[in-house]
Design a protein around this motif. Structure first.
Motif, PDB file in Angstrom:
ATOM      1  N   VAL A  59      12.381  -1.514  -1.963  1.00  0.00           N
ATOM      2  CA  VAL A  59      11.822  -2.681  -1.296  1.00  0.00           C
ATOM      3  C   VAL A  59      10.476  -3.042  -1.906  1.00  0.00           C
ATOM      4  O   VAL A  59      10.208  -4.193  -2.238  1.00  0.00           O
ATOM      5  CB  VAL A  59      11.674  -2.417   0.226  1.00  0.00           C
ATOM      6  CG1 VAL A  59      10.925  -3.563   0.880  1.00  0.00           C
ATOM      7  CG2 VAL A  59      13.028  -2.223   0.869  1.00  0.00           C
ATOM      8  N   VAL A  60       9.629  -2.033  -2.130  1.00  0.00           N
ATOM      9  CA  VAL A  60       8.282  -2.293  -2.643  1.00  0.00           C
ATOM     10  C   VAL A  60       8.348  -2.997  -3.996  1.00  0.00           C
ATOM     11  O   VAL A  60       7.716  -4.032  -4.212  1.00  0.00           O
ATOM     12  CB  VAL A  60       7.487  -0.976  -2.771  1.00  0.00           C
ATOM     13  CG1 VAL A  60       6.185  -1.206  -3.525  1.00  0.00           C
ATOM     14  CG2 VAL A  60       7.206  -0.398  -1.398  1.00  0.00           C
ATOM     15  N   VAL A  97      -1.072  -1.257  -4.362  1.00  0.00           N
ATOM     16  CA  VAL A  97      -2.247  -0.388  -4.347  1.00  0.00           C
ATOM     17  C   VAL A  97      -1.738   1.008  -4.028  1.00  0.00           C
ATOM     18  O   VAL A  97      -0.957   1.185  -3.095  1.00  0.00           O
ATOM     19  CB  VAL A  97      -3.258  -0.828  -3.274  1.00  0.00           C
ATOM     20  CG1 VAL A  97      -4.435   0.131  -3.219  1.00  0.00           C
ATOM     21  CG2 VAL A  97      -3.718  -2.247  -3.539  1.00  0.00           C
ATOM     22  N   VAL A  98      -2.141   2.008  -4.815  1.00  0.00           N
ATOM     23  CA  VAL A  98      -1.643   3.368  -4.584  1.00  0.00           C
ATOM     24  C   VAL A  98      -2.781   4.257  -4.103  1.00  0.00           C
ATOM     25  O   VAL A  98      -3.844   4.315  -4.730  1.00  0.00           O
ATOM     26  CB  VAL A  98      -1.035   3.964  -5.870  1.00  0.00           C
ATOM     27  CG1 VAL A  98      -0.300   5.256  -5.542  1.00  0.00           C
ATOM     28  CG2 VAL A  98      -0.113   2.965  -6.523  1.00  0.00           C
ATOM     29  N   LEU A  99      -2.552   4.941  -3.005  1.00  0.00           N
ATOM     30  CA  LEU A  99      -3.538   5.879  -2.468  1.00  0.00           C
ATOM     31  C   LEU A  99      -3.002   7.292  -2.608  1.00  0.00           C
ATOM     32  O   LEU A  99      -1.794   7.527  -2.518  1.00  0.00           O
ATOM     33  CB  LEU A  99      -3.786   5.617  -0.978  1.00  0.00           C
ATOM     34  CG  LEU A  99      -4.438   4.317  -0.541  1.00  0.00           C
ATOM     35  CD1 LEU A  99      -4.682   4.371   0.966  1.00  0.00           C
ATOM     36  CD2 LEU A  99      -5.729   4.082  -1.264  1.00  0.00           C
ATOM     37  N   GLU A 125       4.854   1.044   2.682  1.00  0.00           N
ATOM     38  CA  GLU A 125       6.290   1.285   2.599  1.00  0.00           C
ATOM     39  C   GLU A 125       6.578   2.499   1.730  1.00  0.00           C
ATOM     40  O   GLU A 125       5.897   2.739   0.728  1.00  0.00           O
ATOM     41  CB  GLU A 125       6.988   0.031   2.049  1.00  0.00           C
ATOM     42  CG  GLU A 125       8.481   0.045   2.152  1.00  0.00           C
ATOM     43  CD  GLU A 125       8.987   0.480   3.510  1.00  0.00           C
ATOM     44  OE1 GLU A 125       8.850  -0.280   4.468  1.00  0.00           O
ATOM     45  OE2 GLU A 125       9.525   1.600   3.612  1.00  0.00           O
ATOM     46  N   HIS A 126       7.588   3.255   2.129  1.00  0.00           N
ATOM     47  CA  HIS A 126       8.019   4.402   1.330  1.00  0.00           C
ATOM     48  C   HIS A 126       9.250   4.066   0.504  1.00  0.00           C
ATOM     49  O   HIS A 126       9.556   4.756  -0.460  1.00  0.00           O
ATOM     50  CB  HIS A 126       8.330   5.595   2.237  1.00  0.00           C
ATOM     51  CG  HIS A 126       7.113   6.392   2.576  1.00  0.00           C
ATOM     52  ND1 HIS A 126       6.318   6.965   1.628  1.00  0.00           N
ATOM     53  CD2 HIS A 126       6.543   6.690   3.764  1.00  0.00           C
ATOM     54  CE1 HIS A 126       5.317   7.595   2.212  1.00  0.00           C
ATOM     55  NE2 HIS A 126       5.420   7.427   3.507  1.00  0.00           N
ATOM     56  N   LEU A 173       0.885  -1.154   0.000  1.00  0.00           N
ATOM     57  CA  LEU A 173       0.000   0.000   0.000  1.00  0.00           C
ATOM     58  C   LEU A 173       0.926   1.208   0.000  1.00  0.00           C
ATOM     59  O   LEU A 173       1.652   1.424   0.970  1.00  0.00           O
ATOM     60  CB  LEU A 173      -0.849  -0.058   1.272  1.00  0.00           C
ATOM     61  CG  LEU A 173      -2.106   0.784   1.379  1.00  0.00           C
ATOM     62  CD1 LEU A 173      -3.056   0.453   0.247  1.00  0.00           C
ATOM     63  CD2 LEU A 173      -2.767   0.516   2.720  1.00  0.00           C
ATOM     64  N   ILE A 174       0.952   1.939  -1.117  1.00  0.00           N
ATOM     65  CA  ILE A 174       1.872   3.076  -1.163  1.00  0.00           C
ATOM     66  C   ILE A 174       1.095   4.356  -1.440  1.00  0.00           C
ATOM     67  O   ILE A 174      -0.103   4.338  -1.716  1.00  0.00           O
ATOM     68  CB  ILE A 174       2.977   2.887  -2.229  1.00  0.00           C
ATOM     69  CG1 ILE A 174       2.371   2.835  -3.627  1.00  0.00           C
ATOM     70  CG2 ILE A 174       3.788   1.630  -1.956  1.00  0.00           C
ATOM     71  CD1 ILE A 174       3.416   2.919  -4.721  1.00  0.00           C
ATOM     72  N   GLY A 175       1.807   5.456  -1.371  1.00  0.00           N
ATOM     73  CA  GLY A 175       1.186   6.752  -1.596  1.00  0.00           C
ATOM     74  C   GLY A 175       1.954   7.816  -0.848  1.00  0.00           C
ATOM     75  O   GLY A 175       2.688   7.494   0.090  1.00  0.00           O
ATOM     76  N   PRO A 176       1.794   9.070  -1.244  1.00  0.00           N
ATOM     77  CA  PRO A 176       2.517  10.151  -0.578  1.00  0.00           C
ATOM     78  C   PRO A 176       2.089  10.275   0.885  1.00  0.00           C
ATOM     79  O   PRO A 176       1.081   9.701   1.291  1.00  0.00           O
ATOM     80  CB  PRO A 176       2.101  11.402  -1.366  1.00  0.00           C
ATOM     81  CG  PRO A 176       1.433  10.921  -2.593  1.00  0.00           C
ATOM     82  CD  PRO A 176       0.941   9.554  -2.328  1.00  0.00           C
ATOM     83  N   ASN A 177       2.832  11.051   1.663  1.00  0.00           N
ATOM     84  CA  ASN A 177       2.477  11.254   3.074  1.00  0.00           C
ATOM     85  C   ASN A 177       1.065  11.819   3.183  1.00  0.00           C
ATOM     86  O   ASN A 177       0.674  12.676   2.403  1.00  0.00           O
ATOM     87  CB  ASN A 177       3.444  12.242   3.732  1.00  0.00           C
ATOM     88  CG  ASN A 177       4.798  11.602   3.964  1.00  0.00           C
ATOM     89  OD1 ASN A 177       4.866  10.406   4.212  1.00  0.00           O
ATOM     90  ND2 ASN A 177       5.842  12.388   3.863  1.00  0.00           N
TER      91      ASN A 177
END
Lengths: 424, 275
Positions: B222-223, B231-233, B217-218, B35-39
């Motif tokens: 690794v991702v 999945v990008v939010l 993960e940022h 699950l990734i995405g900006p802060n």
């Protein structure tokens, strides 16, 4: 003159000045009612001089001592006291077991008092030391235990040994009852609500006159028996002295009481030491360390807190029943907030979570307090100063550090800096 | 691959702030889903909903168990861990600092060692099945100590471990709850490259052992290396969903990340600008 000494001197001088300002008015001047009914002013320069002098010397000593400890790094690690503890525990136990054999009645009485507080301290240690829940109303469970026994004995004629478990159960029940609404509170809020609970119990006991006798209390509470043998002063049929064919002596009864409370205290110690090594105790300590992590690991936080409250309260109840049978008279006056405060002080002074520390603290505080009765009103002053000194020198209590509950290889004491004290 | 967790129109509102807005995705059995995405995109909020720390405003969280579906939304956190076997770690490490590493792993097995309060109290008197359960728990703890390379330090307080080892211990502790789904909140944060590599190996091992992983993960390295599905939010909405390659080339993702300069996305960002 070194610069350090000069700053220390200046510091001490300033402190003395403040002391002069304060004590000059408070101690230096005294008003008395003269013969003619008027107030006359009395100056007491010597007392002021002594106090100011003490402040000066004390401040000088503190500043110099602090500077010394800053230059010489204090070695961190397990305290010397906990190393000594391996021998101190058994030594204290032997001392306690043999004490009634050679001590005077007064000393045994003091011993009973000290052991009562050791037991209360160990009981509260479960709640405060292990689970990290600050309970300022522990005396409520002590009161529940005492009144349970007194009322059961008075109304149903039950004996001490029947009532003892009942008193514990009732106290545990009240612990759960208190626990339900308050355990979602944390820290200061929990402390305030438990404090209020302690007061509520006392006020109810005071005002529920038809049941508890109100301020008159309950008297003629039966004494405990040894397998049916009584300890009446005059001897007589069915008494301990009569059965063994010895001269009746009031010391036997006192010694018997001493052994009862010693047994109860040791039971408390055994149970809480054992619980620490079991999943329940580990969950309490984990709760003290980090409640949110506990939740993430599937631990039911509410139930775990409730068990800590209930078990702690149960031992408070046992101690209360013993108190009632020893005094043969109880009234709400014995269960004021100061009792909770003393028990909490014993736990904090001894070191949260430390069994030996609590025992030592109770001996020093309660036993010491008894011994210094001659000091009369200065007793509380000495007591307060001693507390402050201990907290400055050993901020985590007499015996700090935590022994792991399980280990693969050699287990070492964990330094107190690492261990959390809980957030309520 | 069968689905393990279906997140359906999950919405979380804090007053006027829409933290998560009708997000739907699937976590598949035996995969690592990232699950990734900006802060501030709402990743941790999604986590907190799945693990029961928040009660979602609306939406469904269906966990597919062999014996039927389990609805996680609104279930208390400790029951989710206990019944649904969903475990989690935290963005800021939450170990029991004053307890030893071994104790940390045993606390995690609290529910297996002490199924209820009565058995916990019986154990005081040496009754019940406690002894056998404790032995099993110790074995599992040793297994994970070995896996994360902390066997030699088992009796030291957790607080004395270096940062990277604390991260590994937190994962081992979560694994001791025997999870079906492991939720990791930024496990690679603050790790050096070598430690990140070790982490990747550890996570792949866990996946191959049969436990699905949901990962925030940022660290794009690794991702991209370990995820099967990403999945990008962004601003509480799902903007993309697919394989790492697909995500790498999705213009929406590139737009959301533009200017952040994440190494793994640099190439993709250039491609996006060209488009």
């Amino acid at each position: 003159m070194s610069p350090l000494f000069r700053t220390a001197l200046r510091d001490a001088f300033l402190s003395a000045l403040v002391a002069l300002g304060l004590f000059g008015a408070m101690v230096g001047l005294r008003t008395n009612v003269g013969n003619d009914g008027k107030l006359e002013l009395l100056a007491r320069p010597t007392s002021v001089a002594i106090l100011v002098g003490l402040t000066f010397v004390g401040r000088l000593a503190i500043v110099l001592w602090k500077a010394r400890s800053r230059t010489v790094p204090v070695k961190a690690g397990p305290s010397s006291l906990s190393g000594l503890g391996r021998y101190m525990g058994p030594a204290l136990l032997v001392l306690a077991l043999t004490m009634p054999l050679y001590s005077s009645r007064y000393i045994i009485d003091v011993g009973i008092l000290v052991l009562t507080y050791i037991m209360l301290g160990w009981g509260l240690n479960i709640v405060v030391g292990l689970a990290g829940l600050l309970d300022l109303g522990y005396v409520a469970f002590y009161a529940v235990g005492a009144y349970s026994y007194a009322l059961l004995a008075q109304n149903f004629g039950l004996g001490f040994w029947t009532c003892l478990p009942l008193a514990g159960l009732l106290a545990a029940f009240w612990g759960v009852l208190l626990g339900f609404p308050v355990l979602r509170l944390r820290g200061d809020y929990l402390a305030i609500v438990t404090l209020a609970f302690g007061e509520i119990i006392r006020v109810v006991l005071l005002n529920f006159t038809s049941l508890t006798g109100g301020p008159n209390g309950i008297s003629n509470i039966p004494r405990p028996t040894l397998f049916g043998l009584t300890f009446t002063a005059g001897g007589g049929e069915g008494s301990f002295a009569d059965f063994f064919g010895i001269e009746p002596n009031v010391t036997y009864r006192v010694a018997f009481l001493f052994y009862i409370i010693l047994g109860l205290a040791l039971l408390t110690n055994w149970v809480s030491k054992r619980l620490r090594r079991l999943p329940l105790g580990r969950a309490w300590e984990a709760l003290r360390e980090d409640e949110i992590a506990c939740r993430a690991l599937g631990i039911n936080v509410t139930v775990t807190k409730l068990t800590a409250f209930a078990i702690g309260a149960c031992f408070g109840g046992f101690a209360g029943a013993f108190f009632a049978t020893r005094q043969a008279f109880i009234s709400p006056e014995s269960f004021t907030f100061i009792e909770s405060a003393i028990v909490l002080a014993v736990v904090v002074l001894g070191g949260l979570g430390s069994q030996l520390g609590v025992a030592l603290a109770a001996i020093v505080m309660i036993g010491g307090g008894e011994m210094f009765r001659d000091f009369a009103e200065y007793r509380m002053l000495v007591f307060g100063v001693a507390l402050v000194v201990v907290m400055v020198v050993r901020p985590r209590g007499l015996v700090s550090g935590r022994a792991p509950s399980v280990s693969l290889g050699t287990s070492r004491t964990i330094s107190a800096d690492m261990v959390s004290q809980g957030h309520g | 691959m069968t689905s393990l967790l279906t997140v359906d129109a999950l919405t979380m509102r804090f007053g006027g702030l829409m933290a998560v807005d009708a997000v739907s995705f699937e976590v598949r059995q035996g995969e690592i889903t990232a699950l990734i995405g900006p802060n501030g995109a709402g990743k941790t909020t999604v986590f907190n909903c799945i693990t029961g720390f928040y009660r979602p405003t609306s939406g469904k969280l269906a966990l597919h168990m062999p014996d039927g579906d389990l609805e996680l939304a609104g279930m208390p956190g400790h029951i989710i861990t206990r019944r649904a076997h969903v475990a989690r770690t935290f963005q800021n490490i939450r170990l029991f600092q004053g307890m030893t590493i071994l104790e940390n792993l045993l606390v995690a097995q609290h529910n297996t060692v002490m199924p209820n309060v009565a058995s916990g109290l019986l154990a005081v008197f040496g009754l019940g099945r406690y002894r056998g359960l404790e032995a099993t728990a110790l074995d599992l703890a040793k297994h994970w100590l070995d896996k994360v390379g902390l066997m030699a330090r088992a009796d030291e307080p957790a607080g004395s471990l270096p940062y990277g080892a604390q991260r590994r211990l937190e994962i081992a502790r979560a694994m001791c709850t025997r999870p079906r789904l492991l939720c990791l909140d930024e496990p690679a944060a603050g790790l050096n490259p070598r430690e990140s590599d070790e982490l990747s190996v550890l996570l792949r091992g866990i996946r191959d052992g049969g436990c699905s992983i949901l990962l925030i993960e940022h660290d794009m390295g690794v991702v991209m290396r370990i995820s099967d599905h990403v999945v990008v939010l962004d601003h509480g909405k799902k903007i993309s969903d697919g394989t790492p390659e697909h995500i790498r080339n999705d213009p929406h993702v590139i737009a959301a990340y533009l200017g952040e300069g994440d190494e793994g996305l640099d190439d993709a960002a250039n491609a996006g600008e060209a488009a």
